[in-house]
Write a protein that holds these residues in place. Structure first.
Motif, PDB file in Angstrom:
ATOM      1  N   CYS A 229       0.472  -1.592   0.218  1.00  0.00           N
ATOM      2  CA  CYS A 229      -0.011   0.074  -0.206  1.00  0.00           C
ATOM      3  C   CYS A 229       0.870   1.271  -0.118  1.00  0.00           C
ATOM      4  O   CYS A 229       1.663   1.481   0.961  1.00  0.00           O
ATOM      5  CB  CYS A 229      -0.942   0.446   1.049  1.00  0.00           C
ATOM      6  SG  CYS A 229      -1.811   1.330   1.067  1.00  0.00           S
ATOM      7  N   SER A 230       0.786   1.908  -1.187  1.00  0.00           N
ATOM      8  CA  SER A 230       1.612   3.473  -1.227  1.00  0.00           C
ATOM      9  C   SER A 230       0.904   3.722  -2.061  1.00  0.00           C
ATOM     10  O   SER A 230      -0.092   3.778  -2.512  1.00  0.00           O
ATOM     11  CB  SER A 230       3.020   3.080  -2.080  1.00  0.00           C
ATOM     12  OG  SER A 230       2.792   2.501  -3.406  1.00  0.00           O
ATOM     13  N   THR A 231       0.410   5.659  -1.947  1.00  0.00           N
ATOM     14  CA  THR A 231       0.421   6.192  -3.431  1.00  0.00           C
ATOM     15  C   THR A 231       0.230   5.871  -4.479  1.00  0.00           C
ATOM     16  O   THR A 231      -0.661   5.959  -5.026  1.00  0.00           O
ATOM     17  CB  THR A 231       0.894   7.702  -2.879  1.00  0.00           C
ATOM     18  OG1 THR A 231       0.859   7.976  -1.329  1.00  0.00           O
ATOM     19  CG2 THR A 231      -0.135   8.845  -3.429  1.00  0.00           C
ATOM     20  N   TYR A 232       1.725   5.176  -4.564  1.00  0.00           N
ATOM     21  CA  TYR A 232       2.263   4.991  -5.865  1.00  0.00           C
ATOM     22  C   TYR A 232       0.801   4.046  -6.181  1.00  0.00           C
ATOM     23  O   TYR A 232       0.560   3.573  -7.163  1.00  0.00           O
ATOM     24  CB  TYR A 232       3.162   4.640  -6.289  1.00  0.00           C
ATOM     25  CG  TYR A 232       3.618   3.604  -6.999  1.00  0.00           C
ATOM     26  CD1 TYR A 232       3.364   3.394  -8.682  1.00  0.00           C
ATOM     27  CD2 TYR A 232       4.044   2.397  -6.435  1.00  0.00           C
ATOM     28  CE1 TYR A 232       3.955   2.566  -9.161  1.00  0.00           C
ATOM     29  CE2 TYR A 232       4.224   0.792  -7.313  1.00  0.00           C
ATOM     30  CZ  TYR A 232       4.436   1.682  -9.054  1.00  0.00           C
ATOM     31  OH  TYR A 232       4.448   0.178  -9.841  1.00  0.00           O
ATOM     32  N   SER A 233       0.648   2.719  -5.541  1.00  0.00           N
ATOM     33  CA  SER A 233       0.169   1.489  -5.882  1.00  0.00           C
ATOM     34  C   SER A 233      -1.551   2.147  -5.691  1.00  0.00           C
ATOM     35  O   SER A 233      -2.122   2.025  -6.847  1.00  0.00           O
ATOM     36  CB  SER A 233       0.385   0.797  -4.830  1.00  0.00           C
ATOM     37  OG  SER A 233       0.197   1.043  -3.796  1.00  0.00           O
ATOM     38  N   ILE A 234      -1.848   3.041  -5.216  1.00  0.00           N
ATOM     39  CA  ILE A 234      -3.727   4.077  -4.867  1.00  0.00           C
ATOM     40  C   ILE A 234      -3.997   3.882  -6.228  1.00  0.00           C
ATOM     41  O   ILE A 234      -4.200   4.303  -7.136  1.00  0.00           O
ATOM     42  CB  ILE A 234      -3.629   3.860  -3.754  1.00  0.00           C
ATOM     43  CG1 ILE A 234      -3.188   3.394  -2.582  1.00  0.00           C
ATOM     44  CG2 ILE A 234      -4.848   4.823  -4.023  1.00  0.00           C
ATOM     45  CD1 ILE A 234      -4.978   2.535  -2.360  1.00  0.00           C
ATOM     46  N   ALA A 235      -2.634   4.910  -6.390  1.00  0.00           N
ATOM     47  CA  ALA A 235      -2.394   5.927  -7.822  1.00  0.00           C
ATOM     48  C   ALA A 235      -3.003   5.088  -9.238  1.00  0.00           C
ATOM     49  O   ALA A 235      -3.837   5.510 -10.097  1.00  0.00           O
ATOM     50  CB  ALA A 235      -1.979   7.189  -7.750  1.00  0.00           C
ATOM     51  N   ARG A 236      -1.875   4.170  -9.008  1.00  0.00           N
ATOM     52  CA  ARG A 236      -1.414   3.090 -10.680  1.00  0.00           C
ATOM     53  C   ARG A 236      -3.432   2.618 -10.259  1.00  0.00           C
ATOM     54  O   ARG A 236      -3.775   2.503 -11.442  1.00  0.00           O
ATOM     55  CB  ARG A 236      -0.662   2.587  -9.841  1.00  0.00           C
ATOM     56  CG  ARG A 236      -0.292   1.758 -11.129  1.00  0.00           C
ATOM     57  CD  ARG A 236       0.399   0.389 -10.935  1.00  0.00           C
ATOM     58  NE  ARG A 236      -0.088  -0.165  -9.563  1.00  0.00           N
ATOM     59  CZ  ARG A 236       0.554  -0.709  -8.874  1.00  0.00           C
ATOM     60  NH1 ARG A 236       1.532  -1.116  -9.416  1.00  0.00           N
ATOM     61  NH2 ARG A 236      -0.152  -1.729  -8.304  1.00  0.00           N
ATOM     62  N   ASP A 237      -3.760   1.793 -10.003  1.00  0.00           N
ATOM     63  CA  ASP A 237      -4.863   0.980  -9.750  1.00  0.00           C
ATOM     64  C   ASP A 237      -5.589   1.938  -9.958  1.00  0.00           C
ATOM     65  O   ASP A 237      -6.728   1.323 -10.476  1.00  0.00           O
ATOM     66  CB  ASP A 237      -4.768   0.128  -8.327  1.00  0.00           C
ATOM     67  CG  ASP A 237      -3.433  -0.950  -7.973  1.00  0.00           C
ATOM     68  OD1 ASP A 237      -3.224  -0.629  -9.315  1.00  0.00           O
ATOM     69  OD2 ASP A 237      -3.437  -1.663  -6.943  1.00  0.00           O
ATOM     70  N   LEU A 238      -6.155   3.352  -9.300  1.00  0.00           N
ATOM     71  CA  LEU A 238      -7.085   4.379  -9.903  1.00  0.00           C
ATOM     72  C   LEU A 238      -7.055   4.704 -10.480  1.00  0.00           C
ATOM     73  O   LEU A 238      -8.436   5.648 -11.270  1.00  0.00           O
ATOM     74  CB  LEU A 238      -7.613   4.513  -8.408  1.00  0.00           C
ATOM     75  CG  LEU A 238      -7.880   3.888  -7.238  1.00  0.00           C
ATOM     76  CD1 LEU A 238      -8.536   4.845  -6.327  1.00  0.00           C
ATOM     77  CD2 LEU A 238      -9.077   3.053  -7.467  1.00  0.00           C
TER      78      LEU A 238
END
Length: 425
Positions: A95-104
Motif C-alpha cells: 500500500c503506497s500512494t503510487y500503488s493506489i494512484a496506479r490502480d485507480l
C-alpha cells in the motif's frame, strides 16, 4: 468527474497543506480520500470538506476491493486523495500512494521542496519518474519557494527536461497564515483554513489542475468483491465521540448494512448503552492521556452500562476500547470488564501493518503495553509478517463474548469478526 492524488517525497513536505487548500476551495463538491490506515487526517478532511473522508488501503483490501470502495464513495464532482509518507513508501507492504494512484488510474501532483535547491530537484523528479515506469505522476507544485524568480528557475529546468510534466505553480515558504500554527494544522482550529487555502493556492493554476484531473475512464462495474455477510436482526450500539473517534467511515456504513438498528452514543456526555442493545462496539481513540481520561472519568452511567451489558451480551473493542475494558492504565481506573492492566510508555509499542493469528490484516499504533501478568492472559498474537515472531495483542473473556484487541481492521473485508458473536443464535 475529476480526481487527483497529492504526494511528496516524504512526510512533512506539505501534502496536508495542499490537500487542505484544495478541499476548502472545492468544499461541498469534493470527496476526500486518504491513502493508508490513518485516522487523524480523515477527521480533518471531513471538517474542511464538509464530507466524510474514506481510507483507501491496499494492504487490508485487494485491488478490486479498493476500486469498489473508491467508486462507491466517489459521489462528488471532485475527488482529492491525500497520499501517505513518500510517493513509493509502503509499497513493500502493498500500500503506497503510487500503488493506489496506479490502480485507480489517478493523476498525481507531486510536491517538490524548493528550499535551498534548484537543479537537484530535476534529478529528484527524474528518479521518481523512472523508478516505476507505470507511475501516474502528471504534474508538480514547488513548495517552500523563496521568490518568483526562484520558482521560474526551477520551472524552466523541469519544463526543458520533462515535456510530459505540468508545473502547476508554487507555494511560498513561511506563509503568513501558518506562522502561529504550532506543529502543523490543529484539528480544532478551522478559523485559519480560508486564509491558508488562499495563500497556498495563490500561485497555483487551478484551471490547469482541473484539466489534469479530468478522467475519462469509465467505472468498471464489478460485482461486490467482498465476502457475503449475514444481515442480523439485532441492535448494535457504537461508541463514537472525541475519545473514541478512530472509526473508519466504511466500518460505520457496513455495520448499518449488517444490523437492523444502529445507535451511536457519546461517552464524554455520559450516555449509557441502551438496555436492549444486542452488540456493543467500542472503537479506538484516546483514553490513556490525562486530557482524554478527564473527559470520561466521571462518566459513571456510561461505565456502569458497559459493565452490565458485558455480563450477558457481546462486546468488540479496538485499542482505546480495549484499554477501557481493562481495570486500569497506570493509575487511571477503567471499567474493569476484563481482568487486565496496561502501562503507558514514552515510545510506541506497535506501529504499522499487522496480521492476527487468523490471518486478518489490520493496523496498530499505540504507546501502551500490557503488564507482565496481563501479557500471560492474552491469546491472539499480532505479527508484522506471516511466519514472523509476534506478540500478544488481544484479550477476551473465557467465552470470547467480550473481545478487545490492538488491531484496527475493516469489517467489510472480514465480516466474520462480527458474525462469530452470533453464530448459532
Amino acid at each position: 468527474m475529476k480526481r487527483v492524488a497529492i504526494s511528496a517525497c516524504g512526510s512533512n513536505r506539505g501534502k496536508t497543506i495542499l490537500t487542505t487548500a484544495l478541499l476548502y476551495h472545492f468544499r461541498g463538491n469534493v470527496r476526500p480520500f486518504k491513502v493508508g490506515p490513518d485516522f487523524i487526517d480523515p477527521q480533518f478532511h471531513k471538517r474542511v470538506a464538509l464530507k466524510e473522508s474514506i481510507n483507501l488501503d491496499s494492504f487490508m483490501m485487494s485491488k478490486e476491493q479498493v476500486e469498489w470502495i473508491y467508486y462507491h464513495y466517489a459521489t462528488e464532482e471532485w475527488a482529492v486523495i491525500e497520499g501517505v509518507m513518500g510517493f513509493y513508501d509502503g509499497d513493500d507492504r502493498g500500500c503506497s500512494t503510487y500503488s493506489i494512484a496506479r490502480d485507480l488510474d489517478t493523476p498525481v501532483v507531486m510536491l517538490l521542496d524548493g528550499s535551498g535547491s534548484y537543479i537537484t530537484i530535476v534529478a529528484l523528479l527524474k528518479g521518481l519518474l523512472e523508478y516505476r515506469k507505470d507511475n501516474t505522476i502528471k504534474a508538480v507544485v514547488i513548495n517552500r519557494v523563496s521568490s518568483k524568480s526562484h520558482y521560474e528557475l526551477i520551472k524552466n529546468l523541469i519544463s526543458k527536461e520533462f515535456h510530459q510534466i505540468e508545473v502547476l505553480g508554487w507555494i511560498r515558504k513561511d506563509l503568513e497564515s501558518l506562522r502561529d500554527t504550532h506543529l502543523g494544522l490543529d484539528l480544532r482550529d478551522l478559523s485559519k483554513i480560508e486564509a491558508i487555502s488562499k495563500e497556498v493556492l495563490e500561485h497555483i493554476d487551478i484551471y490547469r489542475l482541473s484539466k489534469i484531473a479530468e478522467t475519462h475512464k469509465k467505472r468498471v462495474k464489478n460485482s461486490y468483491p467482498f465476502p457475503k455477510f449475514k444481515r442480523l436482526d439485532k441492535k448494535i450500539t457504537i461508541v463514537n465521540d472525541e475519545n473514541f473517534s478512530f472509526l473508519y467511515y466504511d466500518n460505520l456504513q457496513f455495520l448499518k448494512e449488517m444490523f437492523k438498528e444502529v445507535v451511536v452514543i457519546d461517552s464524554t456526555k455520559d450516555e449509557a448503552v441502551p438496555n436492549d442493545t444486542d452488540f456493543l462496539y467500542i472503537p479506538g481513540g484516546y483514553v490513556e492521556s490525562v486530557d482524554a481520561y478527564n473527559r470520561i472519568k466521571h462518566s459513571n452511567s456510561f461505565k456502569n452500562s458497559i459493565v452490565e451489558h458485558s455480563k450477558t451480551k457481546p462486546i468488540y473493542a479496538e485499542c482505546a476500547g480495549l484499554l477501557y475494558l481493562s481495570k486500569k492504565v497506570d493509575d487511571k481506573v477503567m471499567s474493569g470488564v476484563l481482568d487486565i492492566e496496561f502501562e503507558l510508555g514514552n515510545r510506541f509499542a506497535r506501529l504499522g501493518y499487522y496480521y492476527n493469528s487468523d490471518g486478518v490484516k489490520g493496523h496498530a499504533f499505540h504507546y501502551t503495553k500490557p503488564t507482565v501478568s496481563t501479557l500471560k492472559k492474552g491469546f491472539d498474537t499480532l505479527y508484522k509478517r506471516v511466519g514472523s515472531k509476534g506478540e500478544v495483542g488481544s484479550w477476551a473473556t473465557n467465552q470470547k463474548k467480550v473481545f478487545g484487541t490492538y488491531l484496527h481492521t475493516l469489517f467489510r473485508v472480514n465480516p466474520k469478526i462480527i458474525e462469530r458473536f452470533f453464530d448459532g443464535s
